[in-house]
Motif scaffolding. Structure first.
Motif, short mmCIF file in Angstrom:
data_model
loop_
_atom_site.label_atom_id
_atom_site.label_comp_id
_atom_site.label_asym_id
_atom_site.label_seq_id
_atom_site.Cartn_x
_atom_site.Cartn_y
_atom_site.Cartn_z
N UNK A 175 1.25 -1.29 0.29
CA UNK A 175 -0.05 -0.10 -0.16
C UNK A 175 0.76 1.27 0.44
N UNK A 176 2.00 1.48 1.39
CA UNK A 176 2.75 2.60 1.02
C UNK A 176 3.66 2.22 -0.69
N UNK A 177 3.68 1.71 -1.19
CA UNK A 177 4.30 1.74 -2.32
C UNK A 177 3.12 2.33 -3.87
N UNK A 178 1.67 1.63 -3.81
CA UNK A 178 0.88 1.74 -4.52
C UNK A 178 0.47 3.75 -4.28
N UNK A 179 0.70 4.40 -3.17
CA UNK A 179 0.36 5.05 -2.66
C UNK A 179 1.79 6.25 -2.97
N UNK A 180 2.73 5.59 -3.27
CA UNK A 180 4.11 6.94 -3.71
C UNK A 180 4.24 6.80 -5.01
N UNK A 181 3.08 5.43 -5.82
CA UNK A 181 3.17 6.10 -7.20
C UNK A 181 1.98 6.70 -7.39
N UNK A 182 0.61 6.87 -6.69
CA UNK A 182 -0.35 7.63 -6.84
C UNK A 182 0.06 9.65 -6.87
N UNK A 183 0.95 9.55 -5.82
CA UNK A 183 1.56 10.76 -5.44
C UNK A 183 2.28 11.15 -6.69
N UNK A 184 2.76 10.45 -7.59
CA UNK A 184 4.39 10.26 -8.40
C UNK A 184 5.72 10.31 -7.37
N UNK B 161 -4.25 -0.85 -7.84
CA UNK B 161 -5.48 -0.89 -6.72
C UNK B 161 -4.90 0.81 -5.85
N UNK B 162 -5.96 0.79 -5.59
CA UNK B 162 -6.27 1.97 -4.26
C UNK B 162 -5.90 1.75 -2.69
N UNK B 163 -4.61 2.10 -2.32
CA UNK B 163 -4.73 2.27 -1.17
C UNK B 163 -5.23 2.19 -0.05
N UNK B 164 -5.08 1.82 1.29
CA UNK B 164 -6.11 1.60 2.37
C UNK B 164 -4.93 3.19 3.25
N UNK B 165 -5.63 4.04 3.32
CA UNK B 165 -5.36 5.38 3.76
C UNK B 165 -4.55 4.83 5.23
N UNK B 166 -5.03 4.10 6.58
CA UNK B 166 -4.73 3.52 7.24
C UNK B 166 -3.37 3.05 7.66
N UNK B 167 -3.22 2.20 6.17
CA UNK B 167 -2.30 1.41 6.69
C UNK B 167 -0.55 1.53 5.90
N UNK B 168 -1.00 3.24 5.83
CA UNK B 168 0.13 3.62 5.53
C UNK B 168 1.54 4.10 6.51
N UNK B 169 -0.19 4.18 7.46
CA UNK B 169 0.63 5.68 9.06
C UNK B 169 1.84 5.48 9.29
N UNK B 170 2.40 3.98 9.60
CA UNK B 170 4.43 3.12 9.96
C UNK B 170 4.77 2.17 9.20
N UNK B 171 4.46 2.47 7.72
CA UNK B 171 5.62 1.92 6.62
C UNK B 171 5.90 1.98 5.87
N UNK B 172 7.00 2.08 5.23
CA UNK B 172 7.41 2.47 4.30
C UNK B 172 7.09 1.14 2.36
N UNK B 173 7.32 2.58 1.86
CA UNK B 173 6.91 0.96 0.06
C UNK B 173 8.53 0.05 0.73
N UNK B 174 7.36 -0.97 -0.08
CA UNK B 174 8.04 -1.73 -0.44
C UNK B 174 9.55 -1.68 -1.80
N UNK B 175 10.55 -2.17 -1.38
CA UNK B 175 11.64 -2.17 -2.30
C UNK B 175 10.90 -2.58 -3.57
N UNK B 176 11.33 -1.59 -4.95
CA UNK B 176 11.23 -2.35 -6.24
C UNK B 176 12.57 -2.83 -7.39
N UNK B 177 12.05 -3.35 -7.91
CA UNK B 177 13.83 -3.85 -8.73
C UNK B 177 14.26 -3.31 -9.06
#
Length: 399
Positions: free
Chosen positions: A231-240, A258-274
């Motif tokens: 979710x944190x990764x998807x959020x950073x993509x959605x915001x650019x 998919x649409x990130x769930x905002x509550x799950x972003x509070x204390x998480x870092x984005x997945x690291x990509x290839x």
């Protein structure tokens, strides 16, 4: 938060470890980075042992005296020689008996080495252990054998009789547990299926980990918390934010899945990509001269996409690297470019996805090195779990 007084004994208390079924040394290196001093690494495969000898005699890789590296069948080793001398035992028993890609024979498979792992625990009597295996071990069809393994790890001294089936032995182990009698060697064991991506590994790799502490130590422990999320990764993509950070042109940017769930972003870092994992590595196909500056970074031709084998997109964690026991090492061990074309990951790229350092050299041909990597435990994941274990042991010793 640890204060200086708590951290000081963690830094100076020497703890020795043994690594069995060592493979290429991912789990062993993670344990070493966590502060354990490896005294023995055991592996039967000659190419893995060649890799181990090269890297675990390298002062850049290893900060403690070189461990003894034994190339032999685990069945031939008398672990009683290490009783009272080793604090931690770790390893990854062969996973083919439980793998989704294997024959699923479990206890009927001669490659099932859990009995030997348990023998090592019984003879060494370490303060703690950690074993890793494929998620397939938790499938419903293996449920009884999964419970059997866990109880055997809890009561390693309650051995199976020569004329006793494993089912009868399971019944005897269940009786031992319900009786509450822990007079013999006993471990408090927890197990969890872990997705490596949730711990900062650029790979969606699900494996089960068994961790046990000798019950006389009275240690309370749980697996470290997950710090990363999809979710944190998807959020950073959605915001650019992600695209700008990685300087990805608009033509290569994919829509959020998919649409990130905002509550799950509070204390998480984005997945690291290839894309993030491979940053700084030249493309071995497009820049072969630049690729020679890195160990094990040669282009491997012949990749093709087909049903079920479509490769890993750049802007997600990689799919699980595979060892390739059925031919070409993991048809999924490919990079999928934004234009849909695919190529094999180089050995160095695969090592990045398994969080090995760039100075770690893999021996053998491409297919052999990829087999070693497909079977490996991500170094950084092993380090995070082992560090938590070591801290618990240190606090217990200091109490």
């Amino acid at each position: 938060m640890w204060d200086v007084c708590t951290l000081l004994p963690i830094l100076i208390l020497a703890m020795k470890s043994i690594e069995i079924f060592a493979g290429a040394g991912g789990l062993g290196m993670g344990a070493h980075r966590a502060g354990f001093e490896p005294v023995l690494m055991l592996e039967w495969d000659r190419w893995c042992c060649s890799t181990l000898r090269h890297n675990f005699s390298n002062s850049i890789t290893l900060k403690t005296p070189q461990p003894t590296i034994i190339e032999d069948d685990v069945c031939n080793i008398d672990f009683a020689l290490y009783e009272g001398q080793v604090d931690f035992v770790s390893g990854g028993p062969p996973c083919q008996p439980f793998s989704l890609g294997g024959k699923h024979r479990a206890y009927a498979d001669t490659r099932d080495m859990f009995p030997q792992a348990i023998r090592a625990i019984e003879q060494v009597k370490p303060k703690a252990f950690m074993f890793e295996n494929v998620k397939g071990l938790t499938r419903a069809s293996f449920s009884s054998y999964y419970e059997y393994i866990k109880l055997r790890l809890e009561y390693p001294s309650l051995s199976r009789n020569s004329d006793e089936s494993w089912i009868d032995h399971l019944s005897r182990l269940e009786e031992q547990k319900t009786s509450g009698n822990h007079s013999d060697l006993h471990y408090n064991v927890v197990a969890r299926v872990i997705n490596a991506a949730n711990y900062g590994v650029p790979q969606k790799r699900e494996r089960i980990f068994f961790v046990g502490f000798r019950s006389d130590l009275g240690i309370d422990w749980h697996f470290p918390e997950e710090e990363y999320s999809k979710d944190a990764l998807e959020w950073t993509k959605a915001t650019g934010e992600y695209w700008e950070l990685m300087k990805v042109p608009f033509s290569e940017r994919s829509p959020a899945t998919h649409k990130p769930v905002s509550g799950s972003l509070l204390f998480k870092k984005p997945w690291i990509t290839v894309r993030q994992a491979l940053e700084g590595l030249p493309d071995a196909e497009q820049d072969p001269k630049g690729a020679t500056e890195f160990l094990n970074h040669q282009f491997q031709p012949g990749a093709r996409s087909y049903a079920g084998h479509t490769g890993s997109p750049l802007d997600e964690p990689a799919k699980t690297l595979k060892a390739g026991v059925h031919g070409v090492p993991g048809g999924e061990n490919m990079l999928r470019r934004p234009d849909g074309s695919v190529r094999y990951f180089s050995v160095r790229e695969s090592a990045r996805l398994q969080t090995f350092p760039d100075n770690f050299c893999f021996h053998g041909a491409w297919s052999e090195a990829m087999r070693q990597l497909g079977n490996a435990v991500p170094v950084s994941l092993a380090e995070k779990i082992a560090r938590n274990i070591r801290e618990a042991l240190t606090i217990s010793a200091s109490a």
